[in-house]
Scaffold this motif. Structure first.
Motif, PDB file in Angstrom:
ATOM      1  N   LEU A 154       0.805  -1.223   0.000  1.00 32.14           N
ATOM      2  CA  LEU A 154       0.000   0.000   0.000  1.00 32.14           C
ATOM      3  C   LEU A 154       0.834   1.267   0.000  1.00 32.14           C
ATOM      4  N   ILE A 155       2.143   1.138   0.108  1.00 34.17           N
ATOM      5  CA  ILE A 155       2.996   2.326   0.096  1.00 34.17           C
ATOM      6  C   ILE A 155       2.865   3.020  -1.256  1.00 34.17           C
ATOM      7  N   GLY A 156       2.562   4.298  -1.212  1.00 34.32           N
ATOM      8  CA  GLY A 156       2.296   5.058  -2.427  1.00 34.32           C
ATOM      9  C   GLY A 156       0.818   5.160  -2.736  1.00 34.32           C
ATOM     10  N   ASN A 157      -0.022   4.547  -1.907  1.00 33.43           N
ATOM     11  CA  ASN A 157      -1.484   4.614  -2.036  1.00 33.43           C
ATOM     12  C   ASN A 157      -1.991   4.209  -3.419  1.00 33.43           C
ATOM     13  N   PRO A 158      -1.680   3.008  -3.892  1.00 35.38           N
ATOM     14  CA  PRO A 158      -2.201   2.575  -5.194  1.00 35.38           C
ATOM     15  C   PRO A 158      -3.714   2.438  -5.145  1.00 35.38           C
ATOM     16  N   PRO A 159      -4.430   2.896  -6.168  1.00 33.55           N
ATOM     17  CA  PRO A 159      -5.895   2.797  -6.148  1.00 33.55           C
ATOM     18  C   PRO A 159      -6.414   1.392  -6.383  1.00 33.55           C
ATOM     19  N   VAL A 160      -5.561   0.508  -6.954  1.00 34.01           N
ATOM     20  CA  VAL A 160      -5.974  -0.869  -7.250  1.00 34.01           C
ATOM     21  C   VAL A 160      -4.936  -1.823  -6.680  1.00 34.01           C
TER      22      VAL A 160
END
Length: 274
Positions: A154-160
């Protein structure tokens, strides 16, 4: 008069085919995944689930068909797709020599993000790993290691995010921990494509379920829609017996911690119900 358009799906798959020499693994796969939802791709071993995830994550090229992820074509815009996703494979990809916090800091640095230490601390807190953050990840339980693996994704806040059989090899408590984590992801707006061969996992987590069999989607719908495919069961008066999982979790507790006398005394007797 104004017309409203349905939002573009986070993932769209149309006619995807893939063969390995004479073995045809995917035979024309079609489905959409709504943004912010959990979509379960259910199938037995060898059904083609991992192959499809590898295509959607740009690790493998399809022989035919098209797919878009977060609005980007996986073949023509592979770089944009990779910036929009995170992939968690069947086995946790943590460095067991490093502590949990060091694993997170490393990934944040590799992504060239500012304040990697603060990012690591926030994720440790989010995934209830703060107390274990200074320990080598080799000492973590299976559920803790998997939670750390998802936190790294989840590092970087991926949307998928793609979760390829995330609970393979985990004990019942660890599976529940991962399920809670996945639910939290969707509640936060992340789109989750989950592959699994566990029926109860799809039933617990998914907003929609697609059944992949022999390279094609044979059914796609909500849990309620899929249940309507079978006739209603005849109601009979039966004594409901506890499942082995219920017995196990009652005895050890969902966290695996019990008192000296155990939790058996708290167990409820089987109920009779219609």
């Amino acid at each position: 008069m104004t017309t409203t358009h349905a939002p573009e799906p986070a993932i769209r798959v149309q006619g995807i085919e893939k063969s390995f020499k004479e073995l045809q693994v995917l035979r024309g796969v079609d489905f959409d995944v709504a943004r912010g939802s959990i979509f379960a791709l259910l199938g037995s071993n060898g059904a083609g689930k991992t192959t499809l995830v590898r295509i959607l994550s740009t690790l493998l090229k399809a022989d035919a068909g098209t797919a878009t992820v977060h609005g980007f074509d996986v073949a023509a815009k592979a770089g944009d797709v990779r910036e929009s996703i995170s992939l968690t494979g069947q086995f946790a990809a943590v460095d067991e020599v490093l502590t949990g916090r060091e694993n997170l800091v490393l990934v944040a640095k590799l992504r060239h993000l500012k304040n990697p230490g603060a990012i690591a601390d926030e994720l440790l807190a989010r995934f209830s790993l703060t107390d274990a953050g200074g320990r080598r990840s080799a000492t973590y339980s299976g559920g803790m290691r998997r939670r750390l693996d998802i936190a790294m994704s989840l590092i970087g806040n991926p949307p998928v995010i793609f979760l390829d059989e995330p609970t393979t090899g985990l004990d019942p408590q660890a599976r529940i921990e991962v399920w809670q984590t996945v639910k939290q992801l969707a509640q936060g707006g992340t789109t989750v494509l989950l592959t699994t061969q566990y029926l109860d996992e799809a039933e617990q987590l998914a907003d929609r379920i697609a059944i992949l069999h022999k390279g094609t989607i044979i059914q796609n719908g909500t849990l309620a829609e899929l249940k309507q495919l079978l006739p209603a069961a005849t109601v009979e008066y039966v004594e409901k017996q506890p499942t082995l999982e219920e017995v196990f979790l009652t005895l050890v507790g969902e966290t695996g911690e019990t008192g000296e006398t155990g939790a058996a005394a708290d167990a409820q007797p089987a109920r009779k119900e219609f």
